[in-house]
Design a protein around this motif. Sequence first.
Motif, PDB file in Angstrom:
ATOM      1  N   UNK A 193      35.636  50.626  21.190  1.00 55.42           N
ATOM      2  CA  UNK A 193      35.023  49.746  22.227  1.00 55.42           C
ATOM      3  C   UNK A 193      35.001  50.466  23.718  1.00 55.42           C
ATOM      4  N   UNK A 194      36.046  51.261  24.006  1.00 56.78           N
ATOM      5  CA  UNK A 194      35.840  52.139  25.250  1.00 56.78           C
ATOM      6  C   UNK A 194      34.735  53.188  25.080  1.00 56.78           C
ATOM      7  N   UNK A 195      34.349  53.559  24.037  1.00 57.74           N
ATOM      8  CA  UNK A 195      33.249  54.434  23.942  1.00 57.74           C
ATOM      9  C   UNK A 195      31.830  53.685  23.807  1.00 57.74           C
ATOM     10  N   UNK A 196      32.044  52.384  24.055  1.00 55.77           N
ATOM     11  CA  UNK A 196      30.627  51.617  24.034  1.00 55.77           C
ATOM     12  C   UNK A 196      30.026  51.093  22.788  1.00 55.77           C
ATOM     13  N   UNK A 197      30.838  50.857  21.804  1.00 56.11           N
ATOM     14  CA  UNK A 197      30.470  50.434  20.475  1.00 56.11           C
ATOM     15  C   UNK A 197      29.620  49.130  20.598  1.00 56.11           C
ATOM     16  N   UNK A 198      28.399  49.099  19.757  1.00 59.45           N
ATOM     17  CA  UNK A 198      27.719  47.792  19.773  1.00 59.45           C
ATOM     18  C   UNK A 198      28.476  46.536  18.952  1.00 59.45           C
ATOM     19  N   UNK A 199      29.177  46.852  17.981  1.00 55.77           N
ATOM     20  CA  UNK A 199      30.167  46.134  17.419  1.00 55.77           C
ATOM     21  C   UNK A 199      31.360  46.782  16.824  1.00 55.77           C
ATOM     22  N   UNK A 200      32.316  46.083  16.490  1.00 55.92           N
ATOM     23  CA  UNK A 200      33.426  46.872  15.949  1.00 55.92           C
ATOM     24  C   UNK A 200      34.032  45.539  14.988  1.00 55.92           C
ATOM     25  N   UNK A 201      34.022  45.902  13.648  1.00 56.71           N
ATOM     26  CA  UNK A 201      34.038  45.062  12.573  1.00 56.71           C
ATOM     27  C   UNK A 201      35.509  45.475  11.911  1.00 56.71           C
ATOM     28  N   UNK A 202      36.776  44.980  11.976  1.00 55.47           N
ATOM     29  CA  UNK A 202      37.849  45.168  11.287  1.00 55.47           C
ATOM     30  C   UNK A 202      38.120  44.387   9.775  1.00 55.47           C
ATOM     31  N   UNK A 203      38.079  45.526   8.787  1.00 55.12           N
ATOM     32  CA  UNK A 203      38.428  44.687   7.758  1.00 55.12           C
ATOM     33  C   UNK A 203      39.658  44.757   7.176  1.00 55.12           C
ATOM     34  N   UNK A 204      40.509  43.870   6.551  1.00 53.30           N
ATOM     35  CA  UNK A 204      41.965  44.010   6.341  1.00 53.30           C
ATOM     36  C   UNK A 204      42.341  43.321   5.304  1.00 53.30           C
ATOM     37  N   UNK A 205      43.356  43.524   4.129  1.00 55.09           N
ATOM     38  CA  UNK A 205      43.571  42.761   3.102  1.00 55.09           C
ATOM     39  C   UNK A 205      44.428  41.484   3.339  1.00 55.09           C
ATOM     40  N   UNK A 206      45.086  41.240   4.508  1.00 56.87           N
ATOM     41  CA  UNK A 206      45.896  39.968   4.866  1.00 56.87           C
ATOM     42  C   UNK A 206      45.403  39.000   5.651  1.00 56.87           C
ATOM     43  N   UNK A 207      45.930  38.191   6.072  1.00 57.07           N
ATOM     44  CA  UNK A 207      45.724  37.341   7.033  1.00 57.07           C
ATOM     45  C   UNK A 207      45.933  37.551   8.450  1.00 57.07           C
ATOM     46  N   UNK A 208      45.190  36.646   9.344  1.00 50.76           N
ATOM     47  CA  UNK A 208      45.453  36.802  10.878  1.00 50.76           C
ATOM     48  C   UNK A 208      46.875  36.976  11.274  1.00 50.76           C
ATOM     49  N   UNK A 209      47.809  36.227  10.478  1.00 53.60           N
ATOM     50  CA  UNK A 209      49.257  36.063  10.937  1.00 53.60           C
ATOM     51  C   UNK A 209      49.854  37.378  10.625  1.00 53.60           C
ATOM     52  N   UNK A 210      49.343  38.294   9.712  1.00 49.67           N
ATOM     53  CA  UNK A 210      49.886  39.968   9.257  1.00 49.67           C
ATOM     54  C   UNK A 210      49.720  40.645  10.412  1.00 49.67           C
ATOM     55  N   UNK A 211      48.772  40.509  11.417  1.00 52.03           N
ATOM     56  CA  UNK A 211      48.433  41.513  12.403  1.00 52.03           C
ATOM     57  C   UNK A 211      49.335  41.721  13.526  1.00 52.03           C
TER      58      UNK A 211
END
Length: 370
Positions: A193-211
């Motif tokens: 994001x600091x580099x100026x990414x157009x979009x950043x998508x994070x794929x992960x095998x758990x739920x939001x509560x695991x973050x």
Amino acid sequence: MICGTETKIDRLYPFHFETSDLLLDQAVFIPHLHEMCGMYEEHVAIIGSGPVGLNAANILSQLGYRHVTLFEARSEVGGMLTVATPSFGFPSEASKHLVELLLRPGIEVRLRAKVANEDAFEAIVARYDAILLAIGAQHSLSGGIRGENALKGIFSAHDVLCAQEPVSPKALQGNVTILGGSRTTFDAAFVALEAGARTVRIFFPGSLSDLPLQVWERVSSLRKGALYLHPFTMPISFLGTEDMYVCGVRCRQIRWASPPQERHLTFVPGCGCLYPADAVVVAIDEIPDMSFLPSTFITSGSYGPELQLVGAYMTFLPNVFAAGDVVSNMTSLHEALVQGREVAYRIHTYLRQQAERAGLRALHGTASDV
């Protein structure tokens, strides 16, 4: 096309802290014991100079140990404190002040002193009265996804965060895909994001509560780019161009399966979904480099070799201790400083017990001579 649940993260929290306030918050884990300085002659070696090793060295020095040596493979001390990410919630200026606070006069620092092999480690064990393994997590685990090793533009979290020659910001200015849900995952998202990414998508095998919520909040405070979270979604393959650059990621939802034997994750049947990707960062997990340790220190774990412990911070050698990422992934600066403090007092207790036993043996020897 959206696959599974997609959560867009807008600006939620400010990321402005006063350096003095940040240092004050951590001061409770850095006691002041000036009256005990210079009391003990035992030699202590600490392998790794991240916040765990630094705080352990600081406290041992204050407890009165005159010979505390830090071995650091890189050209500067600090570990993750020297990396400009939100992992520990410290801006670079506050991190610099914290390192200066921890690195007390009298602590010997050996930079570019990588313990490269078993012989080098055994030489340290033979020379020092106590050794602390406080090495960080330097190796990224592979995702084992089709195309991962063949395509250009697919990086490890280490490539982005800690490498001597990190990934160029230009490589992270398009659509960036990141795999994983750990602290390191969000560090990589922060850098993109600091580099100026157009979009950043994070794929992960758990739920939001695991973050790791604390890091999530800090990353989501950035105005640049757009951050999307895809829980219970993982890639099944990467797509590439004719000149072998990654250009897309094909994903499927995953779910928990519960057979009688064991519970595990499995892909949901279906055709999957395709997202554009100009760069991919594999940040599933980081593991420490333990190649210099004898095989007797290592046991087989779920994701590879693990350090074998016989108690809290204790290896099977009574004078070799371990703390930090080599034991468990650090989730915060608070946790790192606490472990550094606790292992320092454990080393102190061990050394004083050894000294007491040596004194009793000497006393008994003198008595028998009489």
